[in-house]
Every structure is written in structure tokens, then in C-alpha cells.
Design a protein around this motif. Structure first.
Motif, PDB file in Angstrom:
ATOM      1  N   THR A 155     -69.974  52.231  40.622  1.00  0.00           N
ATOM      2  CA  THR A 155     -69.766  53.335  39.906  1.00  0.00           C
ATOM      3  C   THR A 155     -68.972  54.183  40.572  1.00  0.00           C
ATOM      4  OG1 THR A 155     -71.379  55.019  40.235  1.00  0.00           O
ATOM      5  CG2 THR A 155     -71.952  53.436  38.563  1.00  0.00           C
ATOM      6  N   ASP A 193     -65.463  55.535  38.148  1.00  0.00           N
ATOM      7  CA  ASP A 193     -65.646  56.443  37.436  1.00  0.00           C
ATOM      8  C   ASP A 193     -64.960  56.629  36.624  1.00  0.00           C
ATOM      9  OD1 ASP A 193     -67.137  54.033  36.212  1.00  0.00           O
ATOM     10  OD2 ASP A 193     -68.749  55.004  35.903  1.00  0.00           O
ATOM     11  N   ARG A 226     -68.136  47.978  35.287  1.00  0.00           N
ATOM     12  CA  ARG A 226     -69.189  48.186  34.692  1.00  0.00           C
ATOM     13  C   ARG A 226     -69.394  46.635  34.099  1.00  0.00           C
ATOM     14  NH1 ARG A 226     -67.172  53.207  33.768  1.00  0.00           N
ATOM     15  NH2 ARG A 226     -66.132  52.806  31.678  1.00  0.00           N
TER      16      ARG A 226
END
Length: 175
Positions: free
Chosen positions: A3, A6, A36
Motif C-alpha cells: 500500500t 496509495d 491492490r
């Protein structure tokens, strides 16, 4: 680590000096969605047989569970086309129709796939993702795009492996 990027699309959108590339943040959003999707849970996508067994008279009670890797990226730019050209999936060249595009990202098997959605496709998938029935999702999509085509969107749903389960009375009644 997965992540880590992100927040990068928001950084790109606010970064000074990138005002002449307003589509760049959406391309970064698409890339983050791909990451993801790659790390999403595995699930077996439904094939055409599951949909062929549906009773058309019961679409108001049938809902679709989307594959865990499905993500929708909506853009006011031709984000799917830009991404495809830069990923080597489309020939580089000028973009003739600089129009908004919606994309779906999914990993139904081993590879992450990016597909440009037809009119109303993002609204249709979004509604299904919220648990709406097929007919309610189609109505939502028609509100979003007058030229929404349910058949075209269902074919895309099946071909791309976007569905992992059906809920509700999904079998045709026996005569």
C-alpha cells in the motif's frame, strides 16, 4: 509495502508544476488499483454457464458478488487509453477522442487486467459492488448513461471474470 503508493495519486494531483498533466493523477490511481488487485484475495470467477442458468424474470432478486480484486477508476480523461499506450498494450499515438473514460481493474487469474468500461459500466459495477440486484444496478447505470447496454455490460462482466458469486433465486424454474 503493497500500500506504499496509495497516497501517490493525491500527491501528484497537488504537486506544483504538473498542472499541464491533469490526467497524471488518474493514471497513478489506475496503477495503485493494479497493485491492490494483484494482492487481492483469490476467487474463482463465474463462467457463462452460471449466468445462462439465470431466470430473466427474477433479475429483481438476483445480486452479483464482484471478484475481490475488482476496482473501478473513473476519470474525466482518457485514462484507460493513456495507460494502455504507456503499458505497451496499445500503439502509441495521438488520442483523437480526448473524452472521459472509466476503467475496471481485475485479477481473475494470475494476471492483472485493465479494461475500458462501456457507457454506464462504472455505475453498473459500482451498484453491484454495493449489493444491488441486477435490475437495480441496470437502472442506476441507465441514470448515469442513457446509452447503457445491459447485454454489452453483462458480456464484459463475464468475459473479464468480474463476478465470483450470485445471490438470490438464480436458477430457472423447471417446466
Amino acid at each position: 509495502m503493497m500500500t506504499y503508493g496509495d497516497d501517490f495519486p493525491d500527491f501528484v494531483a497537488a504537486a506544483p508544476g504538473l498542472e499541464e498533466l491533469p490526467y497524471l493523477a488518474d493514471v497513478a490511481r489506475l496503477e495503485a488499483a493494479r497493485t491492490r488487485a494483484y494482492h487481492a484475495a483469490d476467487a474463482e470467477p463465474l463462467g457463462p454457464d452460471a449466468f445462462a442458468a439465470l431466470d430473466p424474470a427474477k433479475l429483481d432478486r438476483i445480486a452479483v458478488t464482484l471478484h475481490p480484486s475488482v476496482e473501478i477508476v473513473r476519470s474525466s480523461h482518457p485514462v484507460a487509453t493513456i495507460w494502455a499506450m504507456n503499458a505497451g498494450e496499445a500503439e502509441l499515438g495521438p488520442i483523437e477522442d480526448w473524452a472521459p473514460e472509466d476503467a475496471v481493474v481485475v485479477r481473475p487469474a494470475l494476471d492483472v487486467v485493465v479494461r475500458r468500461l462501456p457507457p454506464g459500466g462504472a455505475a453498473f459495477l459500482g451498484a453491484l459492488g454495493e449489493g444491488m440486484t441486477l435490475d437495480a444496478a441496470a437502472e442506476t447505470a441507465l441514470s448515469d448513461a442513457r446509452d447503457f447496454d445491459l447485454s454489452r455490460n453483462l458480456i464484459g462482466l463475464i468475459e473479464a471474470g468480474l463476478a465470483s458469486a450470485l445471490r438470490g433465486p438464480s436458477r430457472r424454474s423447471k417446466p
